[in-house]
Design a protein around this motif. Structure first.
Motif, PDB file in Angstrom:
ATOM      1  N   LYS A  34       0.783  -1.320  -0.067  1.00  0.00           N
ATOM      2  CA  LYS A  34       0.081   0.016  -0.168  1.00  0.00           C
ATOM      3  C   LYS A  34       0.798   1.247  -0.042  1.00  0.00           C
ATOM      4  N   GLN A  35       2.004   1.478   0.871  1.00  0.00           N
ATOM      5  CA  GLN A  35       2.775   2.265   0.823  1.00  0.00           C
ATOM      6  C   GLN A  35       3.701   2.559  -0.478  1.00  0.00           C
ATOM      7  N   LYS A  36       3.892   1.497  -1.392  1.00  0.00           N
ATOM      8  CA  LYS A  36       4.364   1.510  -2.435  1.00  0.00           C
ATOM      9  C   LYS A  36       3.773   2.302  -3.602  1.00  0.00           C
ATOM     10  N   ILE A  37       2.216   1.677  -3.425  1.00  0.00           N
ATOM     11  CA  ILE A  37       1.308   2.280  -4.621  1.00  0.00           C
ATOM     12  C   ILE A  37       1.204   3.802  -4.191  1.00  0.00           C
ATOM     13  N   GLN A  38       1.319   4.091  -2.906  1.00  0.00           N
ATOM     14  CA  GLN A  38       0.830   5.660  -2.610  1.00  0.00           C
ATOM     15  C   GLN A  38       2.090   6.449  -3.066  1.00  0.00           C
TER      16      GLN A  38
END
Length: 388
Positions: free
Chosen positions: A309-313
Motif C-alpha cells: 500500500k505504501q509503495k502504491i501511494q
C-alpha cells in the motif's frame, strides 16, 4: 350307391386284433398281438423294457429300490451368484455358469476347504486334479519324445507308464545320492537328526506352574538381537559406534572415525578424551514461543500489505520515479534477450533444473513483462510499432 357311405371291408386278421385290444383295455392290460412271430414279440418287449428304465431329466430312479436320487441343485441350496451381492465381488459367467474366484474372499470366514463353495478355481486345484494334471503333462512329454501315449484314448496305459516312470526316477535319484556319498563321504551327517530336534531337546529340567510361571529351573534366554554382537574387526578392541565426536561415529580404542580403518592403538589419539555428549541446540533469536505459527503468519501478511500500500501511494505521488524504474527493468530485459540470442539459448530447450535459483519476480518486472507481451487476440496488435 352314391348317397350311402359304406364302410370299407376289414382284412381277415384286423377284426381279431380289434377284439383283443378292446378286451385288454377293459382288463387294464397291455394289448397283445395274436399273429406275431417270436422275434417281433421280443422286440416289443425290449421297447417297453427300455421305456420303463428311462429316467426323468435331473433325476436318477432305481426301479428295484424305488428311490429317486437328485443330481441337480435343489431349491434350498443357495446359488453361487447369490452368495455375495456386491457388484465388485467375483465375476459370474451366466453362459458357462462358472464363478472362478471366491465370492467371499474379502470377508472374514473359515478356510476355503471348509466352505460349501470357494470358487471354481479352488475346486479344480483340490482332490485328484493335481494327479490328473501331472498325468496329462507326462503323456504330453512322452508323446513329444516319440512314445505312443494318449491320456484320453488309453488312460490305463498312461497311468501304468507314469507309475513306472516315477518309480524309475526315484531309483535313479537314490543311486545318484549313494554314488556321491560313496565318493565324497559324509554319510554320518545325512543320518543325523534335523537341527530343529537338536536345538529343541535339552537336558535342563524346568518345571512350570498352572499359570505358566517357572517354579524350578532357569528360564530360556531370549537373544536380544538377530545380528552378531561384540565382533572386532581390523585389530580393534572396541566395536564401531563406541566413540562419537563432531557428529561422527568411530572406534573408542583408537578414535578412528572411518569404519574400514585399521586400529593404530592409543598412539593415534590426539589431545584429551572428548566427552560423549549430545550437541547443544542452536540458539533461536527473535522467536516468541508464546505465539502460534498462525498468529505469526497473520502479522507477517499485515506487514506485507502495508508495504504494498505504501509503495502504491509513493508511485501515485511520484510518477517519475516509477517511470525510471520501468525503463531500467525494460533495459535489463532487452540486455538479457540480446545475450540469449548471441549465445543461441532457447527457452524451450533449457535444462530441467536451470531455474532453481530464480527468485519470484517483482512488481516492476511483471509490469514490464505485460508491456512487452504480444497479445495475438488484440485486433490493434498489428498497428503497434513494437511487435516483440
Amino acid at each position: 350307391s352314391s348317397g350311402i357311405n359304406a364302410e370299407w371291408p376289414l382284412r381277415p386278421g384286423e377284426k381279431v386284433k380289434q377284439k383283443l385290444k378292446a378286451e385288454s383295455l377293459n382288463n387294464n392290460e397291455r394289448p397283445r398281438q395274436p399273429t406275431q412271430s417270436k422275434s417281433d414279440s421280443e422286440g416289443e418287449d425290449d421297447e417297453y423294457k427300455y421305456v420303463e428304465g428311462a429316467n426323468m431329466p435331473g433325476t436318477k430312479f432305481d426301479n428295484k429300490k424305488r428311490q429317486t436320487v437328485r443330481n441337480l441343485r435343489i431349491r434350498e441350496d443357495t446359488a453361487k451368484y447369490l452368495l455375495n451381492l456386491n457388484v465388485n465381488s467375483a465375476h459370474y459367467d451366466p453362459k458357462s455358469r462358472s464363478m472362478r474366484d471366491d465370492p467371499l474372499k474379502n470377508l472374514d470366514h473359515k478356510k476355503p476347504s471348509e466352505l460349501s463353495f470357494a470358487g471354481d478355481n479352488f475346486v479344480r486345484s483340490t482332490g485328484q486334479v493335481k494327479e490328473i494334471t501331472k498325468l496329462q503333462l507326462f503323456s504330453w512329454e512322452a508323446a513329444h519324445r516319440g512314445s505312443n501315449v494318449h491320456l484320453q484314448a488309453e488312460p490305463t496305459k498312461a497311468a501304468l507308464l507314469h507309475k513306472e516312470y516315477v518309480k524309475r526316477k526315484d531309483e535313479f535319484k537314490s543311486e545318484v545320492s549313494d554314488s556321491i556319498v560313496e565318493k565324497y563321504g559324509g554319510k554320518e551327517y545325512l543320518e543325523a537328526p534335523p537341527k530343529e530336534l537338536l536345538l529343541a531337546t535339552t537336558e535342563e529340567y524346568v518345571e512350570y506352574s498352572r499359570t505358566g510361571k517357572i517354579i524350578k529351573g532357569q528360564e530360556k534366554i531370549i537373544p536380544k538381537s538377530k545380528y552378531q554382537e561384540d565382533v572386532h574387526v581390523n585389530g580393534h578392541t572396541a566395536v564401531y559406534g563406541s566413540y562419537y565426536h563432531a557428529g561422527a561415529w568411530g572406534y573408542k580404542c583408537c578414535r578412528a572415525l572411518q569404519k574400514q580403518a585399521y586400529c593404530t592403538g592409543a598412539a593415534s589419539r590426539t589431545g584429551a578424551d572428548v566427552p560423549l555428549k549430545a550437541p547443544e541446540p542452536e540458539p533461536t533469536n527473535n522467536v516468541d514461543r508464546s505465539r502460534s505459527l498462525m498468529e505469526m503468519h497473520a502479522d507477517k501478511m499485515v506487514e506485507v500489505r502495508k508495504e504494498k500500500k505504501q509503495k502504491i501511494q509513493d508511485d501515485i505521488e511520484n510518477p517519475l520515479a516509477r517511470e525510471q524504474r520501468l525503463k531500467q527493468v525494460l533495459a535489463d530485459l532487452d540486455a538479457k534477450s540480446a545475450k540469449e540470442k548471441e549465445e543461441g539459448l532457447d527457452e524451450r530447450k533449457r535444462s530441467y533444473n536451470s531455474m532453481v535459483d530464480i527468485v519470484e519476480p517483482t512488481e516492476d518486472e511483471m509490469e514490464a513483462y505485460k508491456l512487452r507481451k504480444h497479445m495475438a487476440a488484440d485486433p490493434m496488435a498489428g498497428f503497434s510499432g513494437d511487435k516483440t
